[in-house]
Motif scaffolding. Structure first.
Motif, short mmCIF file in Angstrom:
data_model
loop_
_atom_site.label_atom_id
_atom_site.label_comp_id
_atom_site.label_asym_id
_atom_site.label_seq_id
_atom_site.Cartn_x
_atom_site.Cartn_y
_atom_site.Cartn_z
N ALA A 75 -15.63 -9.89 3.25
CA ALA A 75 -15.47 -9.93 1.92
C ALA A 75 -16.07 -8.95 1.14
CB ALA A 75 -15.83 -11.27 1.08
N LEU A 76 -17.44 -8.65 1.55
CA LEU A 76 -18.35 -7.66 0.94
C LEU A 76 -17.86 -6.32 1.19
CD1 LEU A 76 -21.15 -6.83 -0.53
CD2 LEU A 76 -22.25 -6.96 1.79
N SER A 77 -17.46 -5.91 2.35
CA SER A 77 -16.85 -4.71 2.88
C SER A 77 -15.64 -4.24 1.91
CB SER A 77 -16.30 -4.79 4.23
OG SER A 77 -17.45 -4.96 5.06
N HIS A 78 -14.78 -5.27 1.69
CA HIS A 78 -13.72 -5.03 0.84
C HIS A 78 -14.10 -4.81 -0.54
CE1 HIS A 78 -10.68 -6.28 -2.34
NE2 HIS A 78 -9.81 -5.51 -1.38
N ARG A 79 -14.97 -5.42 -1.40
CA ARG A 79 -15.44 -4.95 -2.55
C ARG A 79 -16.03 -3.66 -2.86
NH1 ARG A 79 -15.64 -7.20 -7.12
NH2 ARG A 79 -17.58 -7.00 -8.64
N ALA A 80 -16.93 -3.50 -1.46
CA ALA A 80 -17.67 -2.15 -1.34
C ALA A 80 -16.47 -0.99 -1.44
CB ALA A 80 -18.65 -1.79 -0.38
N TYR A 81 -15.59 -1.13 -0.44
CA TYR A 81 -14.39 -0.17 -0.27
C TYR A 81 -13.75 0.00 -1.56
CZ TYR A 81 -14.66 0.45 4.68
OH TYR A 81 -15.22 0.71 6.03
N SER A 82 -13.48 -0.99 -2.35
CA SER A 82 -12.64 -1.16 -3.56
C SER A 82 -13.48 -0.03 -4.68
CB SER A 82 -12.72 -2.32 -4.24
OG SER A 82 -11.92 -3.07 -3.39
N TRP A 83 -14.84 -0.26 -4.55
CA TRP A 83 -15.60 0.76 -5.60
C TRP A 83 -15.58 1.90 -5.22
CZ3 TRP A 83 -16.88 -0.54 -10.22
CH2 TRP A 83 -17.38 -1.44 -10.52
N LEU A 84 -15.41 2.27 -3.71
CA LEU A 84 -15.19 3.65 -3.30
C LEU A 84 -13.94 4.46 -3.77
CD1 LEU A 84 -17.06 3.45 0.34
CD2 LEU A 84 -18.08 4.55 -1.62
N GLY A 85 -12.98 3.52 -3.68
CA GLY A 85 -11.70 3.99 -4.03
C GLY A 85 -11.33 4.21 -5.48
N LEU A 86 -12.45 3.70 -6.19
CA LEU A 86 -12.39 3.93 -7.77
C LEU A 86 -13.17 4.97 -7.95
CD1 LEU A 86 -12.58 0.13 -8.95
CD2 LEU A 86 -10.45 1.79 -9.03
N GLY A 87 -13.58 5.70 -6.85
CA GLY A 87 -14.49 6.85 -7.01
C GLY A 87 -15.93 6.86 -7.90
N ASP A 88 -16.53 5.71 -7.22
CA ASP A 88 -17.97 5.13 -8.06
C ASP A 88 -18.87 4.69 -6.62
OD1 ASP A 88 -20.08 4.35 -9.20
OD2 ASP A 88 -19.07 3.14 -10.75
N PRO A 89 -19.14 5.70 -5.98
CA PRO A 89 -20.23 5.35 -4.76
C PRO A 89 -21.44 4.73 -5.15
CG PRO A 89 -20.18 7.71 -5.23
CD PRO A 89 -19.01 7.26 -5.85
#
Length: 463
Positions: free
Chosen positions: A155-169
């Motif tokens: 679940a944590l990986s998905h949330r972090a990937y979602s932020w990366l996809g939104l352009g907010d590393p």
């Protein structure tokens, strides 16, 4: 629809094109009114000519805000689908996209995927080193902590990937900075709660396991596979333990050194997260829950695939399934890239369905062939591994089908269906351990039907 953004874990954020409008001044003064459907078809010609199914045109109409009432009054059609079929029939098929596939996240080298498969499997050497130190302590706390870690970190990986996809590393690093330590504490607490008298050694080992899972999640999500491989390199000292008895300080010291290195590397890459301001809003937390449940179901199925006993993790099939995650990831990317090539090349929905089904069979067959080869090698090399008989081999291949199709559905955003099937299968096998092959066969059949129903549609592949 080149404006769509595919995230690394396969979810998609749609940014559909806007239909160009004709200004009143552009129309000839005093001319008779043209057929409004012809006019709309002309305005959509560049987009409709690339469609291989009317539903793609319907999606464009709906994204432009055309309601069914507006369509009935303006164009005399019942709804967007009827109007899309009419436009599809009026516009000749041709493709304006280049023949070569654009570079993107679905074009991944085989070497990178193999590296990920290696770092997935190397932690198993820590159990080889630690097994003699845990004799008589039981393994229930270890497995309880591992299951909690799988759920949390997926679940944590998905949330972090979602932020990366939104352009907010920065927000992704902040999510990992807060979530990874919380997951380590959760896994340790669950292991402690599952422990009985005299099980302190295994509880301590489970705490280290939980801490490692958090650090590895950070490094993998942020693309630091080589740093993780470097951290795991001390575990290669476990290779002599297959044949010789190592001193206890060495058995304890090598995993501790590897754990410390992984934690240090994770802390270094998370430095931007400490300076990142707290974001005002972001992806909903509930959106990550299905990914955690998918990790729970698939993790338990992989454990059961070893010998039918979830307390045994060192069997050859488990090693094969873990190592196969690298080739599996590459084949997922290959399926996706070949599907996009089919959209550029094919002009009818029927031709695309036939090509997609063949592509699916090709990639799944290639994965099962790799899994079979790895299982045969692991059975020969892993000490004490049981021979792959007919039923155990069938069970392994069925779990492989479930795992790969589940990952494919997850990559296309159908994670809820994949998670439901995998969790139910794992639950049934937990209650009835002898039902393994039958349960895996039913789960594989369900996922096959779901995959074919979703992925033979051209609209599922537009980006």
């Amino acid at each position: 629809m080149s404006g769509s953004l595919w995230l690394k874990n396969g979810t998609m954020r749609d940014t559909l094109p806007v239909i160009p409008r004709q200004r009143a001044a552009d129309a000839p003064h005093g001319a008779y009114a043209v057929d409004p459907v012809d006019e709309l078809a002309d305005r959509l010609r560049a987009l409709a000519a690339n469609a291989v199914h009317p539903d793609e045109i319907a999606a464009i109409l709906e994204s432009d805000g055309m309601t069914d009432d507006h369509i009935r009054l303006t164009y005399g059609r019942a709804d967007s689908f009827a109007l899309a079929e009419d436009i599809y029939a009026r516009v000749e098929r041709h493709h304006t996209r280049p023949d070569t596939a654009p570079a993107g996240p679905w074009h991944l080298g085989l070497g990178g995927c193999l590296l990920r498969g290696l770092v997935f499997a190397l932690p198993g050497l820590a159990y080889v080193l630690g097994a003699p130190l845990l004799v008589g302590s039981g393994t229930a706390p270890l497995l309880a902590g591992a299951v909690a870690g799988w759920v949390w970190n997926q679940a944590l990986s998905h949330r972090a990937y979602s932020w990366l996809g939104l352009g907010d590393p920065g927000a992704a690093a902040r999510a990992l900075l807060l979530g990874a330590p919380a997951g380590a504490l959760l896994g340790s607490a669950v292991a402690f709660a599952a422990a009985g008298p005299g099980q302190w050694p295994v509880v301590l080992f489970a705490a280290g396991q939980s801490l490692y899972l958090g650090a590895a999640t950070v490094l993998l999500v942020l693309g630091r596979e080589r740093a993780l491989l470097c951290a795991l390199s001390p575990l290669l000292g476990a290779v002599p333990a297959f044949w010789y008895d190592l001193p206890d300080p060495l058995r304890a010291g090598l995993p501790a050194l590897s754990l410390a290195a992984a934690v240090v590397f994770a802390a270094l890459v998370l430095r931007p997260g400490r300076r990142s301001p707290r974001p005002r809003s972001g992806p909903p937390l509930a959106a990550s829950l299905p990914y955690g449940l998918f990790g729970l179901g698939t993790g338990l199925l992989v454990l059961y695939a070893g010998t039918g006993d979830a307390l045994v993790t060192g069997a050859g099939p488990v090693v094969a399934l873990t190592l196969s995650m690298g080739p599996a990831e590459w084949l997922l990317h290959r399926f996706r890239s070949r599907s996009l090539a089919g959209l550029r090349r094919l002009t009818t929905a029927r031709a695309f369905r036939r090509a997609a089904a063949g592509n699916l069979a090709h990639c799944l067959g290639a994965y099962l062939a790799v899994l079979l080869a790895l299982a045969a090698a692991g059975t020969q090399l892993w000490p004490g591994a049981q021979a792959l008989g007919g039923e155990r081999l069938l069970g392994l291949l069925l779990v492989g089908v479930v795992l790969w199709l589940g990952l494919l559905l997850q990559a296309f955003g159908a994670v809820r269906s994949a998670a439901a099937v995998c969790v139910l299968a794992a639950g049934v096998q937990t209650l009835a351990p002898t039902s393994g092959p039958a349960v895996s066969a039913v789960a594989a059949a369900l996922l096959t039907v779901l995959t074919c129903a979703l992925l033979v549609r051209p609209t599922a592949h537009r980006v």
